[in-house]
Design a protein around this motif. Structure first.
Motif, PDB file in Angstrom:
ATOM      1  N   GLN A 116      18.531 -13.638   3.648  1.00  0.00           N
ATOM      2  CA  GLN A 116      17.226 -13.202   3.138  1.00  0.00           C
ATOM      3  C   GLN A 116      16.247 -13.012   4.290  1.00  0.00           C
ATOM      4  O   GLN A 116      16.180 -13.838   5.190  1.00  0.00           O
ATOM      5  CB  GLN A 116      16.687 -14.240   2.165  1.00  0.00           C
ATOM      6  CG  GLN A 116      15.307 -13.882   1.623  1.00  0.00           C
ATOM      7  CD  GLN A 116      14.821 -14.881   0.624  1.00  0.00           C
ATOM      8  OE1 GLN A 116      15.359 -14.978  -0.460  1.00  0.00           O
ATOM      9  NE2 GLN A 116      13.807 -15.647   0.992  1.00  0.00           N
ATOM     10  N   GLN A 117      15.492 -11.931   4.248  1.00  0.00           N
ATOM     11  CA  GLN A 117      14.461 -11.678   5.249  1.00  0.00           C
ATOM     12  C   GLN A 117      13.105 -11.617   4.569  1.00  0.00           C
ATOM     13  O   GLN A 117      12.963 -11.026   3.496  1.00  0.00           O
ATOM     14  CB  GLN A 117      14.694 -10.361   5.979  1.00  0.00           C
ATOM     15  CG  GLN A 117      13.611 -10.074   7.007  1.00  0.00           C
ATOM     16  CD  GLN A 117      13.706  -8.695   7.623  1.00  0.00           C
ATOM     17  OE1 GLN A 117      14.335  -7.793   7.107  1.00  0.00           O
ATOM     18  NE2 GLN A 117      13.046  -8.522   8.742  1.00  0.00           N
ATOM     19  N   THR A 118      12.108 -12.226   5.220  1.00  0.00           N
ATOM     20  CA  THR A 118      10.722 -12.094   4.792  1.00  0.00           C
ATOM     21  C   THR A 118       9.999 -11.412   5.946  1.00  0.00           C
ATOM     22  O   THR A 118      10.190 -11.783   7.105  1.00  0.00           O
ATOM     23  CB  THR A 118      10.090 -13.466   4.495  1.00  0.00           C
ATOM     24  OG1 THR A 118      10.877 -14.119   3.498  1.00  0.00           O
ATOM     25  CG2 THR A 118       8.666 -13.322   3.991  1.00  0.00           C
ATOM     26  N   CYS A 119       9.203 -10.403   5.637  1.00  0.00           N
ATOM     27  CA  CYS A 119       8.465  -9.722   6.699  1.00  0.00           C
ATOM     28  C   CYS A 119       7.043  -9.413   6.249  1.00  0.00           C
ATOM     29  O   CYS A 119       6.759  -9.289   5.056  1.00  0.00           O
ATOM     30  CB  CYS A 119       9.184  -8.448   7.138  1.00  0.00           C
ATOM     31  SG  CYS A 119       9.521  -7.243   5.848  1.00  0.00           S
ATOM     32  N   HIS A 120       6.157  -9.338   7.245  1.00  0.00           N
ATOM     33  CA  HIS A 120       4.758  -8.994   7.002  1.00  0.00           C
ATOM     34  C   HIS A 120       4.435  -7.797   7.874  1.00  0.00           C
ATOM     35  O   HIS A 120       4.528  -7.866   9.108  1.00  0.00           O
ATOM     36  CB  HIS A 120       3.838 -10.169   7.349  1.00  0.00           C
ATOM     37  CG  HIS A 120       2.399  -9.834   7.161  1.00  0.00           C
ATOM     38  ND1 HIS A 120       1.580  -9.473   8.206  1.00  0.00           N
ATOM     39  CD2 HIS A 120       1.641  -9.774   6.037  1.00  0.00           C
ATOM     40  CE1 HIS A 120       0.368  -9.218   7.731  1.00  0.00           C
ATOM     41  NE2 HIS A 120       0.381  -9.392   6.433  1.00  0.00           N
ATOM     42  N   LEU A 121       4.092  -6.686   7.236  1.00  0.00           N
ATOM     43  CA  LEU A 121       3.784  -5.475   7.988  1.00  0.00           C
ATOM     44  C   LEU A 121       2.375  -5.510   8.539  1.00  0.00           C
ATOM     45  O   LEU A 121       1.415  -5.711   7.791  1.00  0.00           O
ATOM     46  CB  LEU A 121       3.957  -4.232   7.100  1.00  0.00           C
ATOM     47  CG  LEU A 121       5.358  -3.628   7.105  1.00  0.00           C
ATOM     48  CD1 LEU A 121       6.343  -4.518   6.399  1.00  0.00           C
ATOM     49  CD2 LEU A 121       5.342  -2.241   6.545  1.00  0.00           C
ATOM     50  N   LEU A 122       2.264  -5.332   9.857  1.00  0.00           N
ATOM     51  CA  LEU A 122       0.964  -5.234  10.514  1.00  0.00           C
ATOM     52  C   LEU A 122       0.459  -3.800  10.457  1.00  0.00           C
ATOM     53  O   LEU A 122      -0.730  -3.553  10.374  1.00  0.00           O
ATOM     54  CB  LEU A 122       1.085  -5.688  11.974  1.00  0.00           C
ATOM     55  CG  LEU A 122       1.575  -7.123  12.148  1.00  0.00           C
ATOM     56  CD1 LEU A 122       1.906  -7.401  13.609  1.00  0.00           C
ATOM     57  CD2 LEU A 122       0.533  -8.097  11.631  1.00  0.00           C
ATOM     58  N   ARG A 123       1.415  -2.863  10.535  1.00  0.00           N
ATOM     59  CA  ARG A 123       1.082  -1.446  10.378  1.00  0.00           C
ATOM     60  C   ARG A 123       2.331  -0.723   9.911  1.00  0.00           C
ATOM     61  O   ARG A 123       3.441  -1.218  10.044  1.00  0.00           O
ATOM     62  CB  ARG A 123       0.528  -0.838  11.663  1.00  0.00           C
ATOM     63  CG  ARG A 123       1.532  -0.696  12.767  1.00  0.00           C
ATOM     64  CD  ARG A 123       0.882  -0.122  14.041  1.00  0.00           C
ATOM     65  NE  ARG A 123       1.871  -0.067  15.101  1.00  0.00           N
ATOM     66  CZ  ARG A 123       2.445   1.044  15.528  1.00  0.00           C
ATOM     67  NH1 ARG A 123       2.130   2.202  14.999  1.00  0.00           N
ATOM     68  NH2 ARG A 123       3.342   1.000  16.488  1.00  0.00           N
ATOM     69  N   GLY A 124       2.122   0.444   9.328  1.00  0.00           N
ATOM     70  CA  GLY A 124       3.241   1.272   8.911  1.00  0.00           C
ATOM     71  C   GLY A 124       3.347   1.430   7.411  1.00  0.00           C
ATOM     72  O   GLY A 124       2.601   0.825   6.636  1.00  0.00           O
ATOM     73  N   LYS A 125       4.311   2.282   7.029  1.00  0.00           N
ATOM     74  CA  LYS A 125       4.580   2.537   5.619  1.00  0.00           C
ATOM     75  C   LYS A 125       6.071   2.810   5.479  1.00  0.00           C
ATOM     76  O   LYS A 125       6.635   3.587   6.249  1.00  0.00           O
ATOM     77  CB  LYS A 125       3.777   3.739   5.123  1.00  0.00           C
ATOM     78  CG  LYS A 125       3.934   4.003   3.645  1.00  0.00           C
ATOM     79  CD  LYS A 125       3.008   5.113   3.183  1.00  0.00           C
ATOM     80  CE  LYS A 125       3.150   5.316   1.683  1.00  0.00           C
ATOM     81  NZ  LYS A 125       2.307   6.409   1.205  1.00  0.00           N
ATOM     82  N   VAL A 126       6.702   2.133   4.495  1.00  0.00           N
ATOM     83  CA  VAL A 126       8.152   2.193   4.318  1.00  0.00           C
ATOM     84  C   VAL A 126       8.485   2.396   2.846  1.00  0.00           C
ATOM     85  O   VAL A 126       7.809   1.861   1.966  1.00  0.00           O
ATOM     86  CB  VAL A 126       8.805   0.868   4.793  1.00  0.00           C
ATOM     87  CG1 VAL A 126      10.304   0.895   4.598  1.00  0.00           C
ATOM     88  CG2 VAL A 126       8.447   0.559   6.235  1.00  0.00           C
ATOM     89  N   LYS A 127       9.555   3.146   2.606  1.00  0.00           N
ATOM     90  CA  LYS A 127      10.133   3.253   1.269  1.00  0.00           C
ATOM     91  C   LYS A 127      11.593   2.843   1.435  1.00  0.00           C
ATOM     92  O   LYS A 127      12.300   3.388   2.284  1.00  0.00           O
ATOM     93  CB  LYS A 127      10.018   4.678   0.737  1.00  0.00           C
ATOM     94  CG  LYS A 127      10.305   4.812  -0.726  1.00  0.00           C
ATOM     95  CD  LYS A 127       9.964   6.223  -1.203  1.00  0.00           C
ATOM     96  CE  LYS A 127       9.558   6.199  -2.656  1.00  0.00           C
ATOM     97  NZ  LYS A 127       9.141   7.517  -3.115  1.00  0.00           N
ATOM     98  N   VAL A 128      12.032   1.843   0.649  1.00  0.00           N
ATOM     99  CA  VAL A 128      13.402   1.333   0.748  1.00  0.00           C
ATOM    100  C   VAL A 128      14.198   1.786  -0.458  1.00  0.00           C
ATOM    101  O   VAL A 128      13.778   1.601  -1.604  1.00  0.00           O
ATOM    102  CB  VAL A 128      13.414  -0.213   0.854  1.00  0.00           C
ATOM    103  CG1 VAL A 128      14.839  -0.740   0.853  1.00  0.00           C
ATOM    104  CG2 VAL A 128      12.687  -0.671   2.105  1.00  0.00           C
TER     105      VAL A 128
END
Length: 116
Positions: A51-63
């Motif tokens: 399991q990964q937890t992440c916090h985006l500081l910048r950007g935009k993603v579609k998974v």
């Protein structure tokens, strides 16, 4: 704001997105101490072994999950995202990503009982 998610198939392959987390939650999780990762726009095929937890500081993603019956999940700067172990997916990075991340340790294999 309540987390949003996309469900996968019979196993729990749910990506959870907490929109714009508070400074308090950010500090409680110790996000500043997590490693950082960055990538330019593009498509990236990924397989999560833990399991990964992440916090985006910048950007935009579609998974997009490899399980095409699952809806795509979008997240952007300020979001806290939890990606389940076992998920195979494609990240479509629409704006360069800079993020903090951490992987949960894999469960230790169970050892056989000892005999005395």
């Amino acid at each position: 704001m309540a987390p949003s998610s996309a469900s996968g198939s019979s196993t729990d392959q749910t990506i959870t997105v907490e929109k714009s987390i508070s400074r308090t939650r950010f500090a409680e999780l110790g996000i500043n101490s997590w490693p950082k990762w960055a990538c330019p726009p593009g498509k990236y095929k990924l397989k999560y072994n833990s399991q990964q937890t992440c916090h985006l500081l910048r950007g935009k993603v579609k998974v997009y999950s490899d399980d095409s019956s699952s809806p795509a999940v979008e997240f952007c700067a300020g979001d806290l995202v939890t990606i389940p172990s076992g998920l195979s997916c494609t990240w479509d990075v629409m704006a360069s990503v800079d993020m903090h991340y951490k992987f949960e340790p894999s469960p230790a294999p169970s050892s056989p009982p000892s005999h005395s």
